[in-house]
Write a protein that holds these residues in place. Sequence first.
Motif, PDB file in Angstrom:
ATOM      1  N   LYS A   1     -13.325 -46.232  11.721  1.00  0.00           N
ATOM      2  CA  LYS A   1     -12.069 -46.167  10.967  1.00  0.00           C
ATOM      3  C   LYS A   1     -12.311 -45.781   9.514  1.00  0.00           C
ATOM      4  O   LYS A   1     -11.534 -45.035   8.919  1.00  0.00           O
ATOM      5  N   THR A   2     -13.391 -46.288   8.927  1.00  0.00           N
ATOM      6  CA  THR A   2     -13.715 -45.939   7.542  1.00  0.00           C
ATOM      7  C   THR A   2     -13.992 -44.452   7.420  1.00  0.00           C
ATOM      8  O   THR A   2     -13.449 -43.781   6.535  1.00  0.00           O
ATOM      9  N   LEU A   3     -14.831 -43.927   8.302  1.00  0.00           N
ATOM     10  CA  LEU A   3     -15.156 -42.498   8.236  1.00  0.00           C
ATOM     11  C   LEU A   3     -13.942 -41.625   8.547  1.00  0.00           C
ATOM     12  O   LEU A   3     -13.750 -40.584   7.908  1.00  0.00           O
TER      13      LEU A   3
ATOM     14  N   TYR B   1      -6.415 -34.113   0.223  1.00  0.00           N
ATOM     15  CA  TYR B   1      -6.584 -33.623  -1.141  1.00  0.00           C
ATOM     16  C   TYR B   1      -7.030 -32.161  -1.176  1.00  0.00           C
ATOM     17  O   TYR B   1      -6.635 -31.414  -2.067  1.00  0.00           O
ATOM     18  N   LEU B   2      -7.808 -31.739  -0.206  1.00  0.00           N
ATOM     19  CA  LEU B   2      -8.193 -30.326  -0.118  1.00  0.00           C
ATOM     20  C   LEU B   2      -6.958 -29.463   0.129  1.00  0.00           C
ATOM     21  O   LEU B   2      -6.772 -28.435  -0.518  1.00  0.00           O
ATOM     22  N   GLN B   3      -6.101 -29.900   1.029  1.00  0.00           N
ATOM     23  CA  GLN B   3      -4.874 -29.158   1.318  1.00  0.00           C
ATOM     24  C   GLN B   3      -3.985 -29.080   0.072  1.00  0.00           C
ATOM     25  O   GLN B   3      -3.430 -28.027  -0.239  1.00  0.00           O
ATOM     26  N   GLN B   4      -3.878 -30.168  -0.661  1.00  0.00           N
ATOM     27  CA  GLN B   4      -3.079 -30.147  -1.893  1.00  0.00           C
ATOM     28  C   GLN B   4      -3.667 -29.178  -2.916  1.00  0.00           C
ATOM     29  O   GLN B   4      -2.928 -28.433  -3.567  1.00  0.00           O
ATOM     30  N   ALA B   5      -4.973 -29.196  -3.076  1.00  0.00           N
ATOM     31  CA  ALA B   5      -5.626 -28.289  -4.026  1.00  0.00           C
ATOM     32  C   ALA B   5      -5.361 -26.840  -3.639  1.00  0.00           C
ATOM     33  O   ALA B   5      -5.037 -25.998  -4.493  1.00  0.00           O
ATOM     34  N   GLN B   6      -5.468 -26.533  -2.359  1.00  0.00           N
ATOM     35  CA  GLN B   6      -5.222 -25.168  -1.888  1.00  0.00           C
ATOM     36  C   GLN B   6      -3.771 -24.758  -2.121  1.00  0.00           C
ATOM     37  O   GLN B   6      -3.502 -23.644  -2.563  1.00  0.00           O
TER      38      GLN B   6
ATOM     39  N   VAL C   1     -11.945 -41.513   5.395  1.00  0.00           N
ATOM     40  CA  VAL C   1     -12.581 -40.628   4.407  1.00  0.00           C
ATOM     41  C   VAL C   1     -12.251 -39.173   4.724  1.00  0.00           C
ATOM     42  O   VAL C   1     -11.871 -38.397   3.842  1.00  0.00           O
ATOM     43  N   VAL C   2     -12.374 -38.793   5.980  1.00  0.00           N
ATOM     44  CA  VAL C   2     -12.096 -37.411   6.389  1.00  0.00           C
ATOM     45  C   VAL C   2     -10.627 -37.079   6.175  1.00  0.00           C
ATOM     46  O   VAL C   2     -10.292 -36.027   5.611  1.00  0.00           O
ATOM     47  N   ASN C   3      -9.739 -37.951   6.604  1.00  0.00           N
ATOM     48  CA  ASN C   3      -8.300 -37.687   6.454  1.00  0.00           C
ATOM     49  C   ASN C   3      -7.894 -37.572   4.989  1.00  0.00           C
ATOM     50  O   ASN C   3      -7.119 -36.684   4.609  1.00  0.00           O
ATOM     51  N   THR C   4      -8.415 -38.457   4.160  1.00  0.00           N
ATOM     52  CA  THR C   4      -8.090 -38.427   2.735  1.00  0.00           C
ATOM     53  C   THR C   4      -8.643 -37.156   2.096  1.00  0.00           C
ATOM     54  O   THR C   4      -7.952 -36.490   1.319  1.00  0.00           O
ATOM     55  N   SER C   5      -9.872 -36.817   2.424  1.00  0.00           N
ATOM     56  CA  SER C   5     -10.480 -35.592   1.884  1.00  0.00           C
ATOM     57  C   SER C   5      -9.684 -34.361   2.292  1.00  0.00           C
ATOM     58  O   SER C   5      -9.432 -33.471   1.467  1.00  0.00           O
TER      59      SER C   5
END
Length: 73
Positions: free
Chosen positions: A27-29, A39-44, A32-36
């Motif tokens: 669940k932790t990993l 934020y990557l999608q928002q940056a793009q 981490v993947v979902n959050t990353s």
Amino acid sequence: MFIDRDHPRGMEDLFPSLSDPEQARSKTLDNVVNTSNHYLQQAQQHGVQYFIRNASTQLEDRLANVERHFGLR
């Protein structure tokens, strides 16, 4: 892999002490993947400069990329 980097390695020491270590780790990993990805999608979407790192990324390379981006090199 995220957990192989120096800064999160301490989490690996915590997982065995939990009641369900595998589920906690998974669940932790996943989080981490979902959050990353979020934020990557928002940056793009907003045209923000971003740099993706991986296990072979070196600090010197990251600094050089940032310096080039800001015209410092």
